[in-house]
Enzyme design. Structure first.
Site, PDB file in Angstrom:
ATOM      1  N   GLY A 222     -28.823  -7.488  -0.561  1.00 48.68           N
ATOM      2  CA  GLY A 222     -27.802  -8.223  -1.128  1.00 48.68           C
ATOM      3  C   GLY A 222     -27.715  -7.654  -2.669  1.00 48.68           C
ATOM      4  N   GLU A 263     -35.070  -6.087   1.912  1.00 56.09           N
ATOM      5  CA  GLU A 263     -34.974  -4.885   2.111  1.00 56.09           C
ATOM      6  C   GLU A 263     -33.142  -4.491   1.178  1.00 56.09           C
ATOM      7  OE1 GLU A 263     -34.251  -6.312   6.419  1.00 56.09           O
ATOM      8  OE2 GLU A 263     -32.078  -5.837   6.280  1.00 56.09           O
ATOM      9  N   PRO A 264     -33.569  -5.026  -0.463  1.00 56.01           N
ATOM     10  CA  PRO A 264     -32.351  -4.093  -0.715  1.00 56.01           C
ATOM     11  C   PRO A 264     -32.245  -2.752  -1.138  1.00 56.01           C
ATOM     12  CG  PRO A 264     -34.746  -3.930  -2.475  1.00 56.01           C
ATOM     13  CD  PRO A 264     -34.518  -4.478  -1.040  1.00 56.01           C
ATOM     14  N   ARG A 266     -29.122  -1.595  -2.835  1.00 54.92           N
ATOM     15  CA  ARG A 266     -28.078  -0.271  -4.291  1.00 54.92           C
ATOM     16  C   ARG A 266     -29.626  -1.339  -5.118  1.00 54.92           C
ATOM     17  NH1 ARG A 266     -22.950  -1.904  -4.516  1.00 54.92           N
ATOM     18  NH2 ARG A 266     -22.929  -2.840  -2.734  1.00 54.92           N
ATOM     19  N   ARG A 303     -16.330   4.337  -3.351  1.00 56.30           N
ATOM     20  CA  ARG A 303     -16.090   3.086  -3.410  1.00 56.30           C
ATOM     21  C   ARG A 303     -14.751   2.521  -4.575  1.00 56.30           C
ATOM     22  NH1 ARG A 303     -19.068   0.214  -6.369  1.00 56.30           N
ATOM     23  NH2 ARG A 303     -19.598  -1.458  -4.283  1.00 56.30           N
ATOM     24  N   TYR A 307     -12.795  -0.197  -1.836  1.00 56.10           N
ATOM     25  CA  TYR A 307     -13.324  -1.712  -2.544  1.00 56.10           C
ATOM     26  C   TYR A 307     -12.635  -1.855  -3.557  1.00 56.10           C
ATOM     27  CZ  TYR A 307     -17.485  -1.019   0.329  1.00 56.10           C
ATOM     28  OH  TYR A 307     -18.190  -0.212   1.523  1.00 56.10           O
ATOM     29  N   CYS A 333      -6.036  14.833  -1.725  1.00 56.65           N
ATOM     30  CA  CYS A 333      -4.366  14.542  -1.366  1.00 56.65           C
ATOM     31  C   CYS A 333      -3.800  13.582  -1.121  1.00 56.65           C
ATOM     32  CB  CYS A 333      -3.415  15.486  -0.904  1.00 56.65           C
ATOM     33  SG  CYS A 333      -4.170  17.247  -1.052  1.00 56.65           S
ATOM     34  N   TYR A 371     -24.459   4.015  -2.108  1.00 58.99           N
ATOM     35  CA  TYR A 371     -23.378   4.445  -1.032  1.00 58.99           C
ATOM     36  C   TYR A 371     -22.025   5.153  -1.922  1.00 58.99           C
ATOM     37  CZ  TYR A 371     -25.501   0.127   0.455  1.00 58.99           C
ATOM     38  OH  TYR A 371     -26.610  -1.201   0.342  1.00 58.99           O
TER      39      TYR A 371
HETATM   40  N1  LLP Z   1     -29.861  -5.109   4.940  1.00 57.53           N
HETATM   41  C1  LLP Z   1     -28.256  -4.987   5.828  1.00 57.53           C
HETATM   42  C2  LLP Z   1     -28.796  -5.702   7.089  1.00 57.53           C
HETATM   43  C3  LLP Z   1     -26.973  -4.535   5.242  1.00 57.53           C
HETATM   44  O1  LLP Z   1     -26.515  -4.407   6.634  1.00 57.53           O
HETATM   45  C4  LLP Z   1     -26.807  -3.833   4.053  1.00 57.53           C
HETATM   46  C5  LLP Z   1     -25.854  -3.042   3.574  1.00 57.53           C
HETATM   47  C6  LLP Z   1     -28.667  -4.003   2.987  1.00 57.53           C
HETATM   48  C7  LLP Z   1     -29.411  -4.932   3.556  1.00 57.53           C
HETATM   49  C8  LLP Z   1     -28.621  -3.389   1.732  1.00 57.53           C
HETATM   50  O2  LLP Z   1     -27.499  -4.414   0.983  1.00 57.53           O
HETATM   51  P1  LLP Z   1     -27.622  -3.949  -0.330  1.00 57.53           P
HETATM   52  O3  LLP Z   1     -28.947  -4.612  -1.001  1.00 57.53           O
HETATM   53  O4  LLP Z   1     -27.387  -2.140  -0.442  1.00 57.53           O
HETATM   54  O5  LLP Z   1     -26.474  -4.849  -1.063  1.00 57.53           O
HETATM   55  N2  LLP Z   1     -20.930   0.059   1.217  1.00 57.53           N
HETATM   56  C9  LLP Z   1     -20.996  -1.063   0.007  1.00 57.53           C
HETATM   57  C10 LLP Z   1     -21.967  -1.905   0.766  1.00 57.53           C
HETATM   58  C11 LLP Z   1     -22.787  -1.462   1.904  1.00 57.53           C
HETATM   59  C12 LLP Z   1     -23.999  -2.662   2.351  1.00 57.53           C
HETATM   60  C13 LLP Z   1     -23.967  -2.722   4.400  1.00 57.53           C
HETATM   61  N3  LLP Z   1     -25.451  -3.358   4.363  1.00 57.53           N
HETATM   62  C14 LLP Z   1     -20.619  -0.893  -1.249  1.00 57.53           C
HETATM   63  O6  LLP Z   1     -20.346   0.237  -1.596  1.00 57.53           O
HETATM   64  O7  LLP Z   1     -20.581  -1.625  -1.535  1.00 57.53           O
END
Ligand code: LLP
Length: 413
Positions: A222, A263-264, A266, A303, A307, A333, A371
């Protein structure tokens, strides 16, 4: 953007064609290493949520810095193991029984998989004696958009924290070994305070419930990155210190040295990536709007449309051109296929002031490393672009583009 990067992106466009994804390897390595350095608590395991970018060269780069993987599907698990991951957390949600059981089996065979149970039902499904994690849904959620908030009463994920006593009942009945607890509150968070609040939820669950087999506490991913030039990165040092201090204290009180897991997805990859496209149509309208049409669309980077996300855009070919307002539009389109979004309050399409865009100019869309390609599709029957890794000035083809002929052949069956 510095001159060397600009030159490399132009070279990518000229030699490989457009659109093309480019990932800067040094940025990925730096992000992984700086996160690792910020977490001073010594007993830790960092996992990469490979859904953010599952390009082989990217994943290998991250594994090379000592990360394991967070995987959400059988495909990700199999691919991750093939790439040499030493550890995989399988965080599933509403997957088929066949898939769940297949991963449990791979776990038995390899000893490398932690099965993360997303419901009481899944805990009940595990063979007796299995070591597992449980995903908790606590009251603190967060994220850059409603769609990416994964904790709280609206969320479909995890076991509601009120049901933890039922978890313990099942664990005892089925003689499971509950070795890990997990919580992921959402995506795109840059406030350390939010993570602190969420961490407290999980630790409070652990204070209330004695878990004799507990070894791992996973606070999820996150971690956000700045997308707009005005946004600041997360205070990584403060983030690491907050986690480390609180976790050290918690372990001391519990009389057990547990492993801290993150568990990052992004954070390691977002800022490394650029989607480079070519302007092909400049359309001035009588409605005080100028559309700069480019040869990619939300099929390649969804994205902004999905979003309303802001993605910075650089005109690589004319960086010093006169500043003018543009709607940068894709070639899909649908009217929603506009990349200039998130400039205003409403995250709706808006014009953005950019150096004059001429037919044939190359534009780079920033922060496309997370993403981006991972969420790309073949909508409108256009193939996904190639992906390149930029390594010390050298461009390596990390994944070739499919041709239109390939796509047509696949549709023919
Ligand atoms: N762990 C779990 C259980 C998750 O569901 C996710 C992301 C992560 C870790 C990694 O999260 P991050 O560190 O990347 O924030 N498509 C969206 C983001 C969806 C995230 C889904 N889960 C976007 O483009 O903003």
């Amino acid at each position: 953007m510095d001159a060397a990067l600009r030159t490399a992106l132009i070279r990518a466009a000229e030699t490989q064609g457009t659109p093309v994804y480019v990932y800067d390897k040094a940025t990925i390595v730096t992000r992984c290493e700086s996160l690792n350095a910020a977490i001073t608590y010594p007993k830790k395991k960092l996992l990469y949520a490979m859904k953010a970018n599952s390009n082989q060269a990217v994943v290998k780069t991250i594994l090379g810095t000592g990360f394991g993987l967070d995987c959400v599907s059988l495909g990700e698990v199999q691919f991750g193991l093939k790439l040499g991951a030493d550890r995989v957390l399988y965080t599933n949600n509403n997957v088929s029984d066949e898939e769940f059981n297949a991963v449990v089996k791979i776990g038995k065979e390899t000893g490398k998989i932690w099965i993360n149970c997303d419901s009481l039902q899944r805990l009940n499904d595990l063979p007796e004696g299995t070591a597992c994690f449980v995903r908790i849904n606590g009251p603190v959620g967060g994220g850059h958009h409603d769609h990416v908030i994964t904790c709280g009463p609206e969320s479909k994920f995890g076991v509601p924290w009120e049901h933890v006593p039922d978890v313990l009942k099942i664990v005892t009945e089925r003689k499971l070994k509950l070795i890990g607890v997990h919580q992921h509150i959402g995506s795109g968070i840059r406030e350390v305070e939010k993570f602190a609040e969420a961490m407290e939820v999980l630790l409070s669950v652990l204070r209330k419930n004695k878990l004799p087999d507990l070894e791992f506490v996973d606070f999820g991913g996150g971690i956000g990155v700045p997308y707009r030039p005005t946004e600041k990165p997360i205070d990584l040092k403060a983030f690491g210190a907050m986690l480390s201090t609180r976790f050290t204290q918690f372990c001391k009180d519990a009389g057990k040295e547990l492993t801290l897991v993150l568990e990052p997805g992004r954070f390691p990859v977002a800022e490394s990536g650029y989607l480079v496209a070519k302007a092909n149509t400049i359309k001035e309208t009588p409605y005080s709007k100028t559309f700069a049409g480019i040869n990619t669309g939300f099929n390649h980077l969804v994205r902004p449309t999905m979003y309303g996300s802001y993605h910075h855009i650089t005109n690589l070919s004319n960086p010093d051109g006169a500043q003018k307002p543009y709607y940068v539009a894709g070639n899909i389109c649908e009217s929603g296929d506009i990349f200039t979004r998130g400039d205003g309050d409403e995250n709706s399409a808006a014009s953005r002031t950019l150096p004059e865009i001429r037919r044939g100019d190359f534009l780079a869309i920033h922060n496309a490393g997370a993403y981006g390609y991972a969420m790309a599709s073949e909508y409108n029957m256009r193939p996904r672009p190639a992906e390149l890794l930029l390594d010390k000035g050298e461009l390596i083809v990390a994944r070739k583009a499919k041709s239109v002929e390939d796509v047509v052949r696949e549709f023919m069956g």
